[in-house]
Design an enzyme around this catalytic site. Structure first.
Site, PDB file in Angstrom:
ATOM      1  N   SER A 129      -5.511   2.145 -17.952  1.00 61.35           N
ATOM      2  CA  SER A 129      -5.041   3.624 -17.247  1.00 61.35           C
ATOM      3  C   SER A 129      -6.536   4.487 -17.210  1.00 61.35           C
ATOM      4  CB  SER A 129      -4.320   3.791 -17.356  1.00 61.35           C
ATOM      5  OG  SER A 129      -2.614   3.150 -17.269  1.00 61.35           O
TER       6      SER A 129
ATOM      7  N   GLY B 105      -3.225  -3.573  -9.263  1.00 60.94           N
ATOM      8  CA  GLY B 105      -2.123  -2.375  -8.265  1.00 60.94           C
ATOM      9  C   GLY B 105      -2.843  -1.022  -8.686  1.00 60.94           C
TER      10      GLY B 105
ATOM     11  N   ARG C 140       2.678  -6.880  -3.711  1.00 62.23           N
ATOM     12  CA  ARG C 140       2.931  -5.829  -4.244  1.00 62.23           C
ATOM     13  C   ARG C 140       3.607  -4.954  -3.443  1.00 62.23           C
ATOM     14  NH1 ARG C 140       0.784  -5.009  -9.762  1.00 62.23           N
ATOM     15  NH2 ARG C 140       2.572  -3.542 -10.229  1.00 62.23           N
TER      16      ARG C 140
ATOM     17  N   GLN D 295       1.860   5.470 -11.089  1.00 57.02           N
ATOM     18  CA  GLN D 295       0.487   5.318 -10.062  1.00 57.02           C
ATOM     19  C   GLN D 295       0.356   5.887  -8.454  1.00 57.02           C
ATOM     20  OE1 GLN D 295       0.653   0.874  -9.918  1.00 57.02           O
ATOM     21  NE2 GLN D 295      -0.232   0.291 -11.255  1.00 57.02           N
TER      22      GLN D 295
ATOM     23  N   ASP E 281       5.162  -1.339 -19.593  1.00 58.18           N
ATOM     24  CA  ASP E 281       4.627  -1.865 -19.401  1.00 58.18           C
ATOM     25  C   ASP E 281       4.519  -3.308 -20.371  1.00 58.18           C
ATOM     26  OD1 ASP E 281       3.494  -1.793 -17.105  1.00 58.18           O
ATOM     27  OD2 ASP E 281       1.571  -0.633 -18.289  1.00 58.18           O
TER      28      ASP E 281
ATOM     29  N   LYS F  92       6.189  -5.949 -10.720  1.00 59.98           N
ATOM     30  CA  LYS F  92       4.921  -5.782 -11.708  1.00 59.98           C
ATOM     31  C   LYS F  92       4.286  -6.994 -11.220  1.00 59.98           C
ATOM     32  CE  LYS F  92       5.668  -2.034 -13.899  1.00 59.98           C
ATOM     33  NZ  LYS F  92       4.809  -0.984 -13.260  1.00 59.98           N
TER      34      LYS F  92
ATOM     35  N   ARG G  15       8.843  -9.668 -13.566  1.00 61.28           N
ATOM     36  CA  ARG G  15       9.116  -9.642 -14.678  1.00 61.28           C
ATOM     37  C   ARG G  15      10.319  -9.831 -16.095  1.00 61.28           C
ATOM     38  NH1 ARG G  15       4.389  -5.645 -16.829  1.00 61.28           N
ATOM     39  NH2 ARG G  15       1.991  -7.277 -16.275  1.00 61.28           N
TER      40      ARG G  15
HETATM   41  C1  S3P Z   1      -0.401   2.099 -14.360  1.00 68.22           C
HETATM   42  C2  S3P Z   1       1.153   2.890 -13.875  1.00 68.22           C
HETATM   43  C3  S3P Z   1       2.229   2.319 -14.877  1.00 68.22           C
HETATM   44  C4  S3P Z   1       1.894   0.726 -15.510  1.00 68.22           C
HETATM   45  C5  S3P Z   1       0.397  -0.148 -14.653  1.00 68.22           C
HETATM   46  C6  S3P Z   1      -0.537   1.270 -15.157  1.00 68.22           C
HETATM   47  C7  S3P Z   1      -0.848   3.488 -13.757  1.00 68.22           C
HETATM   48  O1  S3P Z   1       2.665   0.942 -13.025  1.00 68.22           O
HETATM   49  O2  S3P Z   1       2.946  -0.313 -14.987  1.00 68.22           O
HETATM   50  O3  S3P Z   1       0.502  -1.035 -15.830  1.00 68.22           O
HETATM   51  O4  S3P Z   1      -2.250   3.267 -14.980  1.00 68.22           O
HETATM   52  O5  S3P Z   1      -1.263   4.561 -13.244  1.00 68.22           O
HETATM   53  P1  S3P Z   1       3.943   2.372 -11.936  1.00 68.22           P
HETATM   54  O6  S3P Z   1       3.137   3.247 -11.673  1.00 68.22           O
HETATM   55  O7  S3P Z   1       4.313   1.112 -10.542  1.00 68.22           O
HETATM   56  O8  S3P Z   1       4.961   2.191 -12.811  1.00 68.22           O
END
Ligand code: S3P
Length: 435
Positions: free
Chosen positions: A26, A98, A126, A172, A318, A345, A349
């Site tokens: 991230s 994603g 997704r 995200q 995660d 995801k 999952r």
């Molecule tokens: C992330 C947010 C999470 C997480 C992903 C990384 C990020 O997703 O599952 O691996 O870096 O902002 P979501 O915002 O869809 O929950």
């Protein structure tokens, strides 16, 4: 894209040693994006050399940012300024990521040029309306394929700040709106049903953008500038998670994990494992680049099942694949609720873990938003990771416990988040090889 790859995980030895897992995914994505939009030169250290973060680097380069890799885990970025990116006719390939696609959608919504974001097979399934709907409310024009990628972003649309309450907890989506908010007239505010990781907020502040945030709410206005800064990326808690679970369940184990990011919005698994009886200590807790970091010492302990408090779910979103393995190895049952997000995801999952564990002789009752895992004796077999990196690494732990080896299919995407996993895992006692 990497070639298809299967793994076999067999009984290893008690896990021992001191290791540093790769950089946080991230933080690595965000460091590239903000540095690219900043004025001046930023150095990023501890950068994740994964396919996901490299895809983001490649996209930003296509858009005119200068990004050099002087050494492994290092990037030097010469930012082009908030309005310095330029368009390209080429499609922008986010790979499996994603985070890359959703954050870039926000960033690109405010540009003067058109762009097209594409992804691999998994990313192409997704949901993207969660970002395109609120971005459209800000004035962005983005076409999807029935809510899925590719995202066709029409540039030149003036953006207006909005106040938006997220329907699902998602860092995200929050981050996409904040990045679009840099280009918007007026104030952009994001309110969350449950606080999620706040790296975008912290990093915007570090790059000099005025931002007001607290857990569950972030607010900024357009019209400022980003100033280059250096970023130290901590080791990724989500990558450390596989070792936390593995050492907890394999008798005689003791592992030391160095310099792991301990942002409280990431460490729900620590609390969940402790509720199950795990022996995990944090040492040398300190601040690094504005983030809490520490060394984690984990020893084997007899785990017992528990009800995972729903409030922890976003803070361990995660880590559920790894938690499923801990639950399988625990005595009694572990109940998960409020985790329907796991269905969208890199794979579904809940379904993928339940199916794999059943192959290995573990009883799982699946529900729409979670399930109950009944701990028991693991037998060997062949499980399908569905190309999901975290599922593959989780079943590698199962192989340490099963009576006969566990073969895991479709593991090449482990390189998206954890390059060198096999070597690091085998170095501390796993018995993992390419099948
Ligand atoms: C992330 C947010 C999470 C997480 C992903 C990384 C990020 O997703 O599952 O691996 O870096 O902002 P979501 O915002 O869809 O929950």
């Amino acid at each position: 894209m990497s070639a298809r790859l299967d793994w076999t995980s067999g009984a290893g030895r008690a896990l021992q040693g001191s290791l540093r897992v790769p950089g946080d995914k991230s933080v690595s994505h965000r460091s590239l994006m903000l540095a690219a939009l900043a004025e001046g030169r930023s150095h990023v250290r501890g950068f994740l050399e994964g396919e996901d973060t490299r895809a983001t680097a490649a996209v930003l380069k296509q858009l005119g940012a200068r990004i050099e890799a002087p050494a492994d885990g290092e990037r030097v970025i010469d930012g082009v300024g908030l309005h310095g990116l330029r368009g390209t006719d080429a499609r922008l390939d986010c790979g499996n990521a994603g985070t890359g696609m959703r954050l870039l959608a926000g960033l690109l919504a405010g540009q003067a040029f058109d762009s097209v974001l594409v992804g691999d097979e998994s990313l192409s399934r997704r949901p993207m309306r969660r970002v395109t709907d609120p971005l459209s409310r800000m004035g962005a024009q983005i076409d999807t394929q029935d809510g899925l990628p590719p995202l066709r972003i029409h540039g030149g649309s003036p953006l207006q700040g909005i106040s938006y309450t997220l329907p699902v907890a998602s860092a995200q989506v929050k981050s996409a709106l904040l990045l679009a908010g840099l280009y918007a007239e007026g104030t952009t505010e994001v309110i969350e049903p449950h606080p999620t990781r706040d790296y975008t907020e912290r990093m915007l502040a570090a790059f000099g953008w005025p931002i007001d945030f607290e857990p569950g709410r972030a607010r900024l206005s357009g019209g400022h500038r980003l100033t280059a800064t250096d970023v130290d990326v901590p080791a990724d808690f989500s990558s450390a998670a596989f070792f936390l679970v593995a050492a907890s369940v394999v008798p005689g184990s003791e592992l030391h994990l160095q310099s792991v990011g301990l942002n409280p919005r990431r460490t729900g698994l620590l609390q969940a494992l402790r509720l199950m009886g795990a022996d995990i200590r944090i040492e040398n807790e300190r601040q690094s680049g504005g983030e809490p970091v520490g060394d984690i010492v984990v020893r084997h302990a007899a785990l017992h099942g528990t009800e995972i408090p729903e409030v922890l779910v976003p803070d361990m979103i995660d880590e559920f694949p790894a938690l499923f393995i801990a639950a399988a190895a625990a005595s009694g049952s572990t109940v998960i609720r409020g985790a329907a997000e796991l269905r969208v995801k890199e794979s579904d999952r809940l379904a993928t873990m339940a199916a794999g564990l059943r192959v290995l002789g573990i009883e799982v009752d699946e529900t729409p938003d979670g399930g109950t895992i009944h701990g028991g004796r693991l037998v060997g077999g062949t499980v399908d990771s569905h190309g999901d990196h975290r599922i593959a690494m989780s079943f590698a732990i199962a192989g340490l416990l099963a009576e006969t080896p566990v073969t895991i299919t479709d593991c090449s995407n482990v390189a998206t988040s954890f390059p060198g996993f096999i070597e690091l895992a085998n170095g501390c006692g796993f018995g993992l090889r390419e099948a």
